[in-house]
Design a protein around this motif. Structure first.
Motif, short mmCIF file in Angstrom:
data_model
loop_
_atom_site.label_atom_id
_atom_site.label_comp_id
_atom_site.label_asym_id
_atom_site.label_seq_id
_atom_site.Cartn_x
_atom_site.Cartn_y
_atom_site.Cartn_z
N ASP A 23 0.83 -1.21 0.00
CA ASP A 23 0.00 0.00 0.00
C ASP A 23 0.86 1.26 0.00
OD1 ASP A 23 -2.53 1.51 0.33
OD2 ASP A 23 -1.69 1.96 2.31
N GLY A 105 -4.32 -2.97 5.82
CA GLY A 105 -5.01 -1.88 5.13
C GLY A 105 -5.36 -0.74 6.06
N ALA A 138 -4.83 -0.45 0.27
CA ALA A 138 -5.30 -0.67 1.64
C ALA A 138 -6.80 -0.93 1.64
CB ALA A 138 -4.98 0.55 2.52
#
Length: 163
Positions: A23, A105, A138
């Motif tokens: 991410d 995330g 995420a």
């Protein structure tokens, strides 16, 4: 430490760090390559950099800071604790992987909010009149994990989410 718990913890942390690292790296790449430009990969899939001050999919982005900030700063930490505890309780590798995705995330977006004041989103889906708010890896990790957990919980052949 018992074997199943150890396997669950390893699965949780590997998945957590993989989602978190992926991410943050893709957000950095998006900022570098997508600043003031849009890239269409497919007729419905676009890459465009958007800064999101709200929670999921921009909800509450215009809310006063007194409402928005506690929510966006505390909820990822709560998610981290709850996913970790649930993964330990279940002692199941699949659950641990999915909980690691949610936690990775949540902390990826938490990082952005804490250090930047907003979340960097860059994946945009639209086709004709349909469009979905921009999101990032995420968000994808969280959404896919929740979808898989729901699917597993409704599967009659799987006692995965009982207890």
């Amino acid at each position: 430490m018992e074997k199943h718990l150890r396997k669950s913890l390893v699965a949780y942390f590997i998945t957590f760090f993989f989602i978190l690292a992926s991410d943050l790296v893709t957000k950095k790449l998006a900022e570098h390559y997508l600043y003031n430009r849009e890239v269409s990969l497919l007729p419905f899939l676009h890459l465009v950099l958007v800064y999101n001050k709200g929670v999921a999919f921009g909800i509450l982005s215009n809310a006063p800071d007194i409402i928005r900030l506690p929510l966006v700063l505390l909820s990822p930490l709560v998610a981290l604790v709850l996913t970790f505890l649930y993964a330990i309780k279940r002692k199941d590798t699949t659950t641990a992987l999915l909980m690691g995705m949610v936690a990775g995330g949540a902390i990826g977006n938490f990082h952005d909010r804490l250090f930047l004041g907003y979340v960097r989103d860059f994946i945009y889906i639209s086709y004709g009149k349909f469009s979905w708010p921009a999101f990032n890896l995420a968000d994808m990790g969280i959404s896919v994990a929740i979808l898989l957990l729901l699917t597993l919980s409704f599967s009659p052949s799987n006692s995965h989410c009982k207890n």
